[in-house]
Design an enzyme around this catalytic site. Structure first.
Site, PDB file in Angstrom:
ATOM      1  N   HIS A  90       0.972   5.135   1.231  1.00 49.96           N
ATOM      2  CA  HIS A  90       0.324   6.081   2.146  1.00 49.96           C
ATOM      3  C   HIS A  90       0.250   7.441   1.461  1.00 49.96           C
ATOM      4  O   HIS A  90       1.256   7.919   0.904  1.00 49.96           O
ATOM      5  CB  HIS A  90       1.158   6.276   3.415  1.00 49.96           C
ATOM      6  CG  HIS A  90       1.165   5.118   4.354  1.00 49.96           C
ATOM      7  ND1 HIS A  90       0.350   5.045   5.454  1.00 49.96           N
ATOM      8  CD2 HIS A  90       1.898   3.973   4.365  1.00 49.96           C
ATOM      9  CE1 HIS A  90       0.584   3.916   6.120  1.00 49.96           C
ATOM     10  NE2 HIS A  90       1.532   3.244   5.469  1.00 49.96           N
TER      11      HIS A  90
ATOM     12  N   HIS B 272       0.844  -1.199   0.000  1.00 51.82           N
ATOM     13  CA  HIS B 272       0.000   0.000   0.000  1.00 51.82           C
ATOM     14  C   HIS B 272       0.877   1.246   0.000  1.00 51.82           C
ATOM     15  O   HIS B 272       1.942   1.270   0.609  1.00 51.82           O
ATOM     16  CB  HIS B 272      -0.944   0.018   1.213  1.00 51.82           C
ATOM     17  CG  HIS B 272      -0.266  -0.210   2.523  1.00 51.82           C
ATOM     18  ND1 HIS B 272       0.102  -1.465   2.957  1.00 51.82           N
ATOM     19  CD2 HIS B 272       0.155   0.654   3.485  1.00 51.82           C
ATOM     20  CE1 HIS B 272       0.700  -1.367   4.132  1.00 51.82           C
ATOM     21  NE2 HIS B 272       0.760  -0.084   4.478  1.00 51.82           N
TER      22      HIS B 272
HETATM   23  P1  AMP Z   1       2.147   0.111   7.367  1.00 49.93           P
HETATM   24  O1  AMP Z   1       2.607   0.246   8.789  1.00 49.93           O
HETATM   25  O2  AMP Z   1       2.908   0.931   6.384  1.00 49.93           O
HETATM   26  O3  AMP Z   1       2.045  -1.347   6.977  1.00 49.93           O
HETATM   27  O4  AMP Z   1       0.687   0.719   7.345  1.00 49.93           O
HETATM   28  C1  AMP Z   1      -0.451  -0.006   7.680  1.00 49.93           C
HETATM   29  C2  AMP Z   1      -1.551   0.990   7.863  1.00 49.93           C
HETATM   30  O5  AMP Z   1      -2.784   0.282   7.818  1.00 49.93           O
HETATM   31  C3  AMP Z   1      -1.520   1.713   9.218  1.00 49.93           C
HETATM   32  O6  AMP Z   1      -1.387   3.120   8.994  1.00 49.93           O
HETATM   33  C4  AMP Z   1      -2.854   1.347   9.852  1.00 49.93           C
HETATM   34  O7  AMP Z   1      -3.445   2.408  10.557  1.00 49.93           O
HETATM   35  C5  AMP Z   1      -3.690   0.938   8.661  1.00 49.93           C
HETATM   36  N1  AMP Z   1      -4.757   0.005   8.936  1.00 49.93           N
HETATM   37  C6  AMP Z   1      -4.673  -1.145   9.639  1.00 49.93           C
HETATM   38  N2  AMP Z   1      -5.879  -1.751   9.692  1.00 49.93           N
HETATM   39  C7  AMP Z   1      -6.736  -0.967   8.986  1.00 49.93           C
HETATM   40  C8  AMP Z   1      -8.135  -1.032   8.681  1.00 49.93           C
HETATM   41  N3  AMP Z   1      -8.891  -2.057   9.098  1.00 49.93           N
HETATM   42  N4  AMP Z   1      -8.688  -0.046   7.947  1.00 49.93           N
HETATM   43  C9  AMP Z   1      -7.919   0.993   7.518  1.00 49.93           C
HETATM   44  N5  AMP Z   1      -6.614   1.114   7.773  1.00 49.93           N
HETATM   45  C10 AMP Z   1      -6.017   0.156   8.504  1.00 49.93           C
END
Ligand code: AMP
Ligand code: ZN
Length: 131
Positions: A99, A97
């Site tokens: 950001h 993903h």
């Molecule tokens: P990363 O640490 O780069 O893998 O980012 C993962 C992101 O996913 C974090 O910013 C979380 O807040 C977000 N995240 C985790 N679970 C969910 C969810 N159910 N819906 C939306 N965002 C999520």
């Protein structure tokens, strides 16, 4: 199945912003700043290192389109676009993903600091990378 695959399959609710055949975007549940969004492929790939280039270019196009939209509609002054690959780089969800983090001022929710290496071995690293 990973949590983002479940969201893409509509098994878990999410604040969806965009979806097409290949790409999916939603609001990050944590909202580092207002409008913090995630753009991802529908197909599960672990991170950018594993993403086929054609799919990556679609992700980048949607990331740019949504970034412009988020900045203009929410009145942000700038945006950080970043991706974390593997836990060593802070990746916590192992589904690729991007950001999108809109920025309203320098002291809002995100601190990005590049700590300078006092003795960088530029020549050695360049030689390895150019081989
Ligand atoms: P990363 O640490 O780069 O893998 O980012 C993962 C992101 O996913 C974090 O910013 C979380 O807040 C977000 N995240 C985790 N679970 C969910 C969810 N159910 N819906 C939306 N965002 C999520
Ligand atoms: Zn997944």
């Amino acid at each position: 199945m990973c949590i983002f695959c479940k969201i893409i399959n509509k098994e878990i609710p999410a604040s969806i912003l965009y979806e097409d055949e290949d790409v999916f975007a939603l609001l990050d549940i944590a909202q580092v700043t207002d409008g913090h969004a995630l753009v991802m492929p529908k197909e599960h790939v672990d991170n950018i290192l594993d993403c086929p280039p054609v799919l990556l270019s679609k992700i980048i196009s949607v990331t740019q389109m949504l970034s412009k939209d988020i900045v203009s509609k929410l009145g942000a002054k700038g945006v950080n676009v970043l991706t974390n690959a593997n836990p060593a780089a802070g990746q916590s969800v192992m589904h690729f993903h991007m950001h999108i983090i809109p920025r309203y001022h320098e002291h809002d929710g995100l601190i990005l600091k590049f700590k300078e290496n006092p003795t960088p071995e530029l020549k050695k690293i360049q030689d390895i990378l150019k081989k």
